[in-house]
Write a protein that holds these residues in place. Structure first.
Motif, mmCIF file in Angstrom:
data_model
loop_
_atom_site.group_PDB
_atom_site.id
_atom_site.type_symbol
_atom_site.label_atom_id
_atom_site.label_comp_id
_atom_site.label_asym_id
_atom_site.label_seq_id
_atom_site.Cartn_x
_atom_site.Cartn_y
_atom_site.Cartn_z
ATOM 1 N N LEU A 100 19.810 30.523 35.255
ATOM 2 C CA LEU A 100 19.653 30.212 33.831
ATOM 3 C C LEU A 100 18.203 29.883 33.495
ATOM 4 O O LEU A 100 17.723 30.215 32.401
ATOM 5 C CB LEU A 100 20.573 29.063 33.438
ATOM 6 N N ALA A 101 17.508 29.251 34.419
ATOM 7 C CA ALA A 101 16.087 28.963 34.186
ATOM 8 C C ALA A 101 15.293 30.260 34.065
ATOM 9 O O ALA A 101 14.399 30.382 33.213
ATOM 10 C CB ALA A 101 15.533 28.107 35.318
ATOM 11 N N GLN A 102 15.624 31.246 34.900
ATOM 12 C CA GLN A 102 14.953 32.543 34.805
ATOM 13 C C GLN A 102 15.208 33.183 33.448
ATOM 14 O O GLN A 102 14.303 33.758 32.826
ATOM 15 C CB GLN A 102 15.429 33.477 35.922
ATOM 16 N N VAL A 103 16.448 33.094 32.971
ATOM 17 C CA VAL A 103 16.783 33.666 31.664
ATOM 18 C C VAL A 103 16.018 32.952 30.556
ATOM 19 O O VAL A 103 15.468 33.590 29.651
ATOM 20 C CB VAL A 103 18.304 33.589 31.416
ATOM 21 N N VAL A 104 15.975 31.624 30.615
ATOM 22 C CA VAL A 104 15.246 30.859 29.599
ATOM 23 C C VAL A 104 13.774 31.273 29.571
ATOM 24 O O VAL A 104 13.196 31.498 28.496
ATOM 25 C CB VAL A 104 15.375 29.342 29.866
ATOM 26 N N ILE A 105 13.152 31.389 30.734
ATOM 27 C CA ILE A 105 11.742 31.785 30.799
ATOM 28 C C ILE A 105 11.547 33.175 30.221
ATOM 29 O O ILE A 105 10.628 33.416 29.415
ATOM 30 C CB ILE A 105 11.239 31.725 32.253
ATOM 31 N N ALA A 106 12.405 34.116 30.616
ATOM 32 C CA ALA A 106 12.270 35.498 30.140
ATOM 33 C C ALA A 106 12.430 35.578 28.621
ATOM 34 O O ALA A 106 11.662 36.282 27.942
ATOM 35 C CB ALA A 106 13.306 36.386 30.831
ATOM 36 N N LEU A 107 13.406 34.862 28.082
ATOM 37 C CA LEU A 107 13.655 34.928 26.643
ATOM 38 C C LEU A 107 12.551 34.224 25.856
ATOM 39 O O LEU A 107 12.165 34.668 24.766
ATOM 40 C CB LEU A 107 15.014 34.312 26.309
ATOM 41 N N ALA A 108 12.044 33.127 26.390
ATOM 42 C CA ALA A 108 10.971 32.418 25.689
ATOM 43 C C ALA A 108 9.682 33.246 25.659
ATOM 44 O O ALA A 108 8.934 33.210 24.669
ATOM 45 C CB ALA A 108 10.715 31.064 26.352
#
Length: 451
Positions: A344-352
């Motif tokens: 989920l942290a990877q997803v948050v970084i990618a989306l931000a």
């Protein structure tokens, strides 16, 4: 022979109807060991496995020979179920740890079990903890005992048995899946530990907020909940026997996160995470993700919110953002906490970090508004279904222009109903990949609409 005991140290085979670490030998043992259920009726949760007529009931109450594989996350009761069997059965109970036992140990247990069965009719229950750690050869060594019912096998694993166990062993065993304990079950486990003499015997009390803090940290793991409770009880000696939130925080070295999963904090922190990602603040987005993860938020809820955000706030500016979010949601389903927080942290970084556009949400919003306003006109005749007898007489599909017949792959033709034929719902943005989509959209619109 001797084998490694489940809680460390050499532990011999246990005679029929007895248990290593029984009630007369619990002094000084960890609270989680002292509070281990002694009968099926004392077990909290897993009711789908404990009802009348279930395999576990038959094994315990009717002493029927069988092979069971208990699969579930830590702290859900796999070892407890094995120990309940050891107390109730009239068979000899033998415990092996897959961490330390080898093929020689397995074969020795099965050979002894076979001889006991022939000589005296005494059966053997063999409990193998962490069975997924056994190699193929070690698992093969179990097969003769299981197939000939020289032993009743109870094997526990936290890994998917379809990957971790050999097919012959799995096909000869009944697979029972244990579910993570819910909050009510963990509360009941802690309540009993506080009240019962073999537990804390009413020597301490606990404040509601401290109780909720330990409950969140337990994460559905009863053993972890009791370990934390015992540590907090030790710290309460200097606090008049009351486990306060401060005592609980000091005992487990984890600050309580003020977060009500059913109240304002849930919505406020979720909103803050979404708005931080929308605003391209990677670090703020990670902060709020960590805050919800530490508070015990449902990881599937977090994954769903990120999937929605990928279309709502990024959309065509980076169409791969949706693929990233969906992949993250699938990974959460596969692995769960705590490892899923990395995904989920990877997803948050990618989306931000992705370029932002809300053109998708505004496009569908405008289209829905027109439909609700009554602008849902008739489908143009040339687009209607023409795959049935008589459709041509009605003029359905007769003038339809097949796009693939044009070298450009697109033709001038009316697709929308008359009521909205001049509408433009999609307004491409100018960020990221949407710049290229904007040019293509304009060209296609000119051809299709003859502009």
């Amino acid at each position: 022979m001797e084998q490694e005991g489940l809680f460390g140290g050499a532990a011999p085979s246990v005679p029929a109807g007895s248990l290593a670490g029984a009630d007369d030998d619990i002094a000084g043992k960890p609270l989680a060991v002292r509070m281990r259920p002694r009968t099926l009726d004392e077990i909290v949760g897993q009711q789908h496995l404990l009802g009348p007529g279930t395999p576990l009931r038959r094994l315990v109450e009717q002493d029927q020979p069988m092979a069971l594989v208990l699969w579930g996350p830590p702290g859900t009761g796999k070892t407890t179920l094995a120990y309940v069997v050891s107390r109730a059965t009239q068979r000899r109970f033998v415990e092996l740890s897959a961490v330390t036992a080898g093929v020689k140990d397995v074969r020795a247990v099965i050979d002894t079990a076979r001889k006991d069965l022939v000589r005296s009719g005494t059966g053997t229950v063999l409990f193998v903890d962490e069975v997924h750690r056994f190699s193929k050869t070690q698992q093969d060594a179990l097969l003769p005992g299981v197939e000939n019912r020289w032993v009743s096998l109870v094997a526990a694993t936290t890994e998917n048995p379809y990957f971790a166990l050999i097919s012959p062993l799995l096909s000869r065993s009944l697979l029972l899946t244990l579910e993570p304990l819910d909050d009510d079950a963990i509360r009941e486990v802690m309540r009993r530990a506080l009240a019962e003499e073999r537990g804390l015997g009413g020597s301490v009390t606990i404040d509601d907020d401290a109780h909720d803090h330990l409950l969140r940290l337990a994460g559905g793991d009863a053993r972890r909940a009791l370990t934390y409770l015992e540590a907090a009880a030790g710290g309460a000696a200097g606090a008049d026997g009351v486990i306060t939130l401060e005592v609980a925080e000091m005992a487990v070295d984890r600050a309580a996160v003020r977060y009500d999963r059913d109240g304002d904090q849930h919505y406020d922190v979720t909103s803050a995470m979404i708005k931080s990602i929308r605003g391209s603040d990677v670090d703020a987005g990670l902060h709020y993700l960590a805050r919800m993860a530490e508070a015990g938020e449902d990881p599937k809820f977090l994954a769903r919110r990120l999937v929605i955000l990928a279309s709502e706030d990024i959309g065509m500016a980076d169409p791969t953002a949706l693929q990233t979010a969906v992949a993250g949601a699938q990974a959460v389903q596969l692995i769960g906490w705590p490892e899923a927080q990395i995904t989920l942290a990877q997803v948050v970084i990618a989306l931000a970090l992705a370029p932002k556009s809300n053109s998708v949400v505004t496009a569908i919003g405008s289209a829905v508004a027109d439909v609700r306003a009554g602008l849902a006109g008739a489908v143009p005749p040339h687009l209607r279904d023409s795959h049935y007898a008589g459709s041509k007489k009605l003029g359905h599909g007769t003038s339809y222009a097949y796009a693939h017949d044009d070298p450009r792959g697109v033709v001038e033709q009316q697709y929308a109903p008359d009521s909205v034929k001049d509408k433009q719902y999609y307004e491409p943005g100018s960020r990221g990949a949407e710049r290229d989509y904007a040019d293509r959209y304009a060209k296609l619109r000119r051809i299709v609409r003859g502009e």
